[in-house]
Design a protein around this motif. Structure first.
Motif, mmCIF file in Angstrom:
data_model
loop_
_atom_site.group_PDB
_atom_site.id
_atom_site.type_symbol
_atom_site.label_atom_id
_atom_site.label_comp_id
_atom_site.label_asym_id
_atom_site.label_seq_id
_atom_site.Cartn_x
_atom_site.Cartn_y
_atom_site.Cartn_z
ATOM 1 N N PHE A 14 26.874 -6.593 15.772
ATOM 2 C CA PHE A 14 26.494 -7.915 15.303
ATOM 3 C C PHE A 14 25.252 -8.443 16.009
ATOM 4 O O PHE A 14 24.416 -9.121 15.400
ATOM 5 C CB PHE A 14 27.653 -8.906 15.498
ATOM 6 N N GLY A 15 25.093 -8.123 17.284
ATOM 7 C CA GLY A 15 23.921 -8.589 18.007
ATOM 8 C C GLY A 15 22.633 -8.036 17.428
ATOM 9 O O GLY A 15 21.630 -8.754 17.280
ATOM 10 N N VAL A 16 22.632 -6.730 17.079
ATOM 11 C CA VAL A 16 21.453 -6.121 16.449
ATOM 12 C C VAL A 16 21.259 -6.678 15.044
ATOM 13 O O VAL A 16 20.148 -7.041 14.630
ATOM 14 C CB VAL A 16 21.594 -4.594 16.410
ATOM 15 N N HIS A 17 22.374 -6.754 14.305
ATOM 16 C CA HIS A 17 22.336 -7.271 12.937
ATOM 17 C C HIS A 17 21.754 -8.691 12.897
ATOM 18 O O HIS A 17 20.914 -9.019 12.055
ATOM 19 C CB HIS A 17 23.763 -7.252 12.385
ATOM 20 N N GLU A 18 22.148 -9.523 13.847
ATOM 21 C CA GLU A 18 21.698 -10.905 13.872
ATOM 22 C C GLU A 18 20.190 -10.999 14.095
ATOM 23 O O GLU A 18 19.519 -11.859 13.525
ATOM 24 C CB GLU A 18 22.447 -11.650 14.973
ATOM 25 N N ARG A 19 19.644 -10.095 14.908
ATOM 26 C CA ARG A 19 18.209 -10.126 15.173
ATOM 27 C C ARG A 19 17.394 -9.568 14.005
ATOM 28 O O ARG A 19 16.251 -9.977 13.786
ATOM 29 C CB ARG A 19 17.908 -9.362 16.465
ATOM 30 N N LEU A 20 17.979 -8.653 13.272
ATOM 31 C CA LEU A 20 17.270 -8.097 12.116
ATOM 32 C C LEU A 20 17.131 -9.110 10.984
ATOM 33 O O LEU A 20 16.297 -8.932 10.092
ATOM 34 C CB LEU A 20 17.986 -6.839 11.612
ATOM 35 N N TRP A 21 17.951 -10.169 11.012
ATOM 36 C CA TRP A 21 17.806 -11.216 9.999
ATOM 37 C C TRP A 21 16.385 -11.780 9.982
ATOM 38 O O TRP A 21 15.873 -12.178 8.940
ATOM 39 C CB TRP A 21 18.770 -12.371 10.299
ATOM 40 N N ALA A 22 15.760 -11.818 11.126
ATOM 41 C CA ALA A 22 14.450 -12.464 11.242
ATOM 42 C C ALA A 22 13.364 -11.739 10.458
ATOM 43 O O ALA A 22 12.334 -12.339 10.122
ATOM 44 C CB ALA A 22 14.047 -12.558 12.714
ATOM 45 N N ILE A 23 13.572 -10.446 10.148
ATOM 46 C CA ILE A 23 12.508 -9.666 9.491
ATOM 47 C C ILE A 23 12.106 -10.300 8.172
ATOM 48 O O ILE A 23 10.920 -10.442 7.858
ATOM 49 C CB ILE A 23 12.958 -8.210 9.285
ATOM 50 N N LYS A 24 13.092 -10.698 7.363
ATOM 51 C CA LYS A 24 12.762 -11.223 6.032
ATOM 52 C C LYS A 24 11.992 -12.531 6.115
ATOM 53 O O LYS A 24 11.150 -12.822 5.261
ATOM 54 C CB LYS A 24 14.029 -11.389 5.189
ATOM 55 N N TYR A 25 12.246 -13.328 7.151
ATOM 56 C CA TYR A 25 11.494 -14.569 7.316
ATOM 57 C C TYR A 25 10.056 -14.272 7.714
ATOM 58 O O TYR A 25 9.126 -14.967 7.285
ATOM 59 C CB TYR A 25 12.173 -15.455 8.357
ATOM 60 N N ILE A 26 9.862 -13.245 8.535
ATOM 61 C CA ILE A 26 8.505 -12.844 8.906
ATOM 62 C C ILE A 26 7.756 -12.339 7.674
ATOM 63 O O ILE A 26 6.587 -12.669 7.458
ATOM 64 C CB ILE A 26 8.549 -11.762 10.003
ATOM 65 N N VAL A 27 8.428 -11.535 6.858
ATOM 66 C CA VAL A 27 7.808 -11.028 5.630
ATOM 67 C C VAL A 27 7.397 -12.184 4.733
ATOM 68 O O VAL A 27 6.293 -12.205 4.171
ATOM 69 C CB VAL A 27 8.777 -10.082 4.886
ATOM 70 N N LEU A 28 8.261 -13.192 4.606
ATOM 71 C CA LEU A 28 7.946 -14.352 3.772
ATOM 72 C C LEU A 28 6.724 -15.094 4.303
ATOM 73 O O LEU A 28 5.826 -15.467 3.533
ATOM 74 C CB LEU A 28 9.152 -15.287 3.716
ATOM 75 N N LEU A 29 6.657 -15.304 5.603
ATOM 76 C CA LEU A 29 5.521 -16.011 6.187
ATOM 77 C C LEU A 29 4.226 -15.237 5.997
ATOM 78 O O LEU A 29 3.176 -15.822 5.717
ATOM 79 C CB LEU A 29 5.783 -16.263 7.674
ATOM 80 N N VAL A 30 4.298 -13.911 6.144
ATOM 81 C CA VAL A 30 3.100 -13.092 5.945
ATOM 82 C C VAL A 30 2.621 -13.192 4.502
ATOM 83 O O VAL A 30 1.420 -13.372 4.237
ATOM 84 C CB VAL A 30 3.380 -11.624 6.329
ATOM 85 N N LEU A 31 3.535 -13.106 3.551
ATOM 86 C CA LEU A 31 3.157 -13.205 2.141
ATOM 87 C C LEU A 31 2.567 -14.579 1.833
ATOM 88 O O LEU A 31 1.580 -14.699 1.089
ATOM 89 C CB LEU A 31 4.366 -12.944 1.247
ATOM 90 N N PHE A 32 3.160 -15.612 2.403
ATOM 91 C CA PHE A 32 2.637 -16.957 2.158
ATOM 92 C C PHE A 32 1.237 -17.101 2.751
ATOM 93 O O PHE A 32 0.344 -17.689 2.120
ATOM 94 C CB PHE A 32 3.574 -17.999 2.765
ATOM 95 N N GLY A 33 1.026 -16.560 3.942
ATOM 96 C CA GLY A 33 -0.301 -16.617 4.543
ATOM 97 C C GLY A 33 -1.331 -15.873 3.729
ATOM 98 O O GLY A 33 -2.458 -16.348 3.531
ATOM 99 N N ILE A 34 -0.956 -14.709 3.224
ATOM 100 C CA ILE A 34 -1.874 -13.939 2.379
ATOM 101 C C ILE A 34 -2.202 -14.712 1.110
ATOM 102 O O ILE A 34 -3.344 -14.732 0.647
ATOM 103 C CB ILE A 34 -1.272 -12.565 2.042
ATOM 104 N N SER A 35 -1.206 -15.381 0.542
ATOM 105 C CA SER A 35 -1.426 -16.112 -0.716
ATOM 106 C C SER A 35 -2.397 -17.268 -0.537
ATOM 107 O O SER A 35 -3.081 -17.664 -1.484
ATOM 108 C CB SER A 35 -0.096 -16.633 -1.267
#
Length: 758
Positions: A587-608
């Protein structure tokens, strides 16, 4: 500073690639307004030479990009008009180029749709089409110069759209073109491009609207000619004696008087300027004094021709044919001296709805006897007949065109035309009533584009609305359904199959982070409801998703309505049935991997913010288009990426959804506005009971027992356990205590005996 200058240069170059119709300097200045605070005034002054170098570089870059764009235009012009040797500069409000040869013969016109209409496509930006028209108002070519459609950029091959556009060749600008089916039998129908229906419907609207607007502006077709009324009927039994003055007074007979000076002025600016011009004393002299009328109405024909001549004329006319009288005085002959038997009268013709009605020898009757009282003498008189194939409408306006030619060489001539408008007085005709089918066709033609799309997709809309209604019932009554776990699981699996097959593969209702980015940009730039209404399936799903986020959170869409998410879940369910081992991360690893999708979203928004086109390409991190929209029918590397995600999902449920999906991240952020907590928990959940946490297949339940609604997919498994008296430990213990604490009866109870007599 040097790196900043390089960035500015790249920004301007990219701006021209995205917006070739905008001047490079304008785009550069717009971008610079955001970057200017990064530089001090002293730095600007100290580096003026570098700025000058960048300005020169941008100037030549702009010229290069504009030349590249015009090269594409030239190639299409050369392909469809090989005889053209002269292409004019863009002229007029719509920036139209005239295509002609060395002697001035006009073969067609070229223009870009962006100068006529800026209608946005599904991307939120207009598609720029180069359209070639011939002098008769027919489309010769419609070629896509620029677009920002994500489905075409990274999905459907662009050639399919070019193949679709090829269907416009030969279609007149005043015709109605419908993508798909139509109740209008007179409309031209073109099959849509699978997967890009909305895009090609917008292209159709852009092409036909631009072509019609320009054709009307150039005089190639009549204004409003794109919607022909039902052909009017002449009142054959209406006759009223009238003289020449009365017929000319009410407009039944129209006049066009041209002086020699007017004709000379019409040739100014052409090669015929100065040829055969009148002297100053002759400029006011009559060139031609011409009258024309429609002979079919008895009040006109009988008064002008007499009873016998009119009856003979009407007997010789076939149904749908119409006769016209042309009368003239002056030095110019409307029949001409070059006319020969079997040829066409090249000085006079009719035009209605943009169609030219020419007359041959069989359409001509010499007119010598006229009977209208008060009629002047005419040097030249004739009757011309418009045959049935022209579908002449006596109740609509038409023009008599007089063509005047002047010789500029041994075999070269320049023509100019003079038009006399004509509209038959209303008392001479009537419109037949419209049938229900004809009225429906007119209503369809007058509807906005997005409304027509909704009509065409009415079946899909109806089924999806019914499915969303069912889902709403399930969600509101989730406690009752959760008490019947076997039924709820079967119902859920059936719904997931529907989501994949119907919503995804059939209706192409896969939502995407591109929709989110487009919506955000539309809010701050130029919001138009029509942009989002053009795809009814996506619009309805977004509206329902927005409402469900407020009530239940992000999980309703991710767990029930996402076709790719449903596909993953069904594949994983099959894997579990086949006893394939399942693996979950700590669960500790799983919980930290949640952040990846938010980073992807921010990168896409910045590119847009810099380039929506680049963001659309970067959004290929979503496998939705490959697996759902295009059903794996695309390049192998896209297919491999989607397949890898599905294979990983066999062993660990919904890895992509949990850790990578930027759309899920965006929905989770908005899910913070959720109003209610529908998922029930007990105080024992998490301490000591861990059954729901261990069984949650997306690991959305923390070890302490609380549900992370940002990660919950609303599968309702925990609620089925919550209500299961044989599975939920706290509920089992509660029931045991209730049975143990149940008090015994205070005293024996006697059963009354009733004696029955024999």
């Amino acid at each position: 500073m040097e790196s900043l200058l390089v960035q500015v240069g790249l920004i301007a170059i990219k701006g021209n690639l995205e917006h070739p119709h905008l001047p490079c300097f304008e785009h550069f200045c717009w971008k610079w307004s955001y970057m200017k605070p990064l530089c001090s005034t002293s730095a600007f002054i100290g580096n003026w030479g570098k700025y000058l170098l960048v300005a020169v570089f941008l100037f030549f870059t702009s010229l290069t990009l504009q030349a590249k764009e015009y090269e594409a235009e030239q190639q299409r012009i050369a392909q469809f008009f090989p005889q053209v040797t002269q292409v004019s500069e863009p002229e007029g409000e719509y920036q139209v180029r005239t295509l002609a040869d060395g002697v001035g013969t006009v073969y067609g016109y070229a223009f870009q749709s962006i100068h006529v209409t800026d209608m946005p496509a599904y991307s939120g930006k207009p598609i720029n089409m180069q359209i070639l028209l011939d002098p008769a108002g027919a489309i010769v070519d419609a070629y896509m110069l620029e677009h920002h459609e994500p489905i075409v950029l990274i999905g459907i091959p662009e050639q399919k759209v070019h193949d679709f556009n090829a269907h416009y060749a030969g279609i007149r600008a005043d015709q109605r073109v419908v993508v798909g089916r139509s109740s209008d039998k007179s409309a031209v129908t073109i099959d849509a491009v699978t997967g890009a229906t909305v895009t090609v419907m917008v292209i159709n609207e852009i092409v036909m609207r631009a072509a019609h607007t320009v054709a009307v502006d150039l005089g190639l077709i009549a204004a409003g000619s794109s919607a022909r009324p039902k052909i009017a009927l002449v009142h054959e039994d209406l006759y009223q004696p009238s003289n020449w003055t009365e017929l000319t007074g009410n407009g039944a007979i129209r006049r066009m008087h041209l002086t020699r000076g007017q004709v000379d002025d019409a040739f100014i600016g052409t090669e015929a300027e100065g040829v055969d011009v009148a002297s100053a004393e002759q400029r006011d002299g009559t060139f031609i004094d011409l009258y024309a009328t429609h002979l079919n109405p008895p009040t006109i024909g009988r008064n002008l021709l007499g009873e016998r001549q009119y009856s003979e004329l009407m007997e010789n006319l076939k149904p749908g044919e119409h006769a016209f009288a042309v009368l003239a005085n002056g030095e110019y002959s409307f029949k001409g001296s070059g006319y020969v038997r079997g040829g066409i009268f090249d000085r006079v013709q009719l035009r209605q709805f943009g169609d030219t009605i020419s007359f041959r020898d069989l359409d001509f009757i010499r007119l010598s006897d006229v009977y209208a009282e008060g009629m002047p003498d005419f040097f030249e008189m004739a009757i011309f007949t418009a045959r049935e194939q022209y579908r002449f409408d006596p109740g609509s306006p038409w023009n008599l065109e007089l063509l005047v030619r002047r010789q500029v060489g041994p075999v070269e001539s320049i023509f100019t035309s003079f038009e006399m408008p004509y509209l038959l007085p209303e008392e001479y005709f009537e419109r037949p009533p419209l049938t229900a089918e004809e009225q429906a066709a007119i209503d369809e033609a007058n509807r906005p584009l997005w409304v027509n799309i909704w009509y065409q997709k009415s079946f899909q809309i109806g089924v999806i609305l019914a499915a969303l209604t069912l889902l709403t019932v399930i969600l509101f009554m989730q406690d009752k359904f959760a008490k019947h776990p076997n039924f709820l699981k079967m119902l859920r699996h059936g719904y997931l199959v529907f989501t994949v097959v119907f919503i995804g593969w059939y209706a192409l209702g896969q939502l995407s982070v591109v929709n989110v980015l487009t919506f955000v940009h539309a809010l701050v730039q130029d919001f138009r409801w029509e942009l989002f209404l053009t795809d009814p399936v996506i619009f309805i799903l977004w509206v329902f998703t927005a409402a469900s986020i407020l009530l239940w959170g992000r999980g309703v869409f991710c767990g029930w309505l996402c076709p790719f998410g449903a596909l993953q879940e069904l594949i994983n369910e099959a894997a579990r049935k086949l006893k394939i081992p399942q693996y979950d991360l700590p669960f500790g690893v799983h919980e930290r991997l949640w952040a990846i999708k938010y980073i992807v979203l921010l990168v896409l928004f910045g590119i847009s913010l810099e380039s929506m086109m680049l963001a659309e390409k970067a959004a290929e991190i979503e496998p939705f288009k490959t697996a759902i929209t295009l059903k794996f029918d695309r390049q192998w590397w896209f297919v491999l990426y989607a397949v890898v995600l599905l294979v990983v999902n066999i062993f660990t449920r919904k890895v992509y959804c949990r850790y990578v999906c930027p759309l899920g991240a965006g929905l989770a952020i908005t899910g913070r506005f959720r109003l209610f907590d529908w998922l029930k928990r007990r105080k024992e959940c998490g301490n000591p009971c861990q059954i729901c946490a261990n069984e949650c297949e997306v690991q959305a339940i923390h070890p302490d027992g609380h549900i992370n609604h940002n990660e919950c997919h609303y599968c309702l498994d925990c609620q089925m356990t919550y209500h299961n008296e044989n599975k939920c430990p706290p509920l089992i213990a509660k029931n045991k205590r209730a049975r143990r604490d149940k008090k015994a009866p205070a005293a024996p109870q006697l059963i009354p005996v009733q004696v029955v007599e024999p």
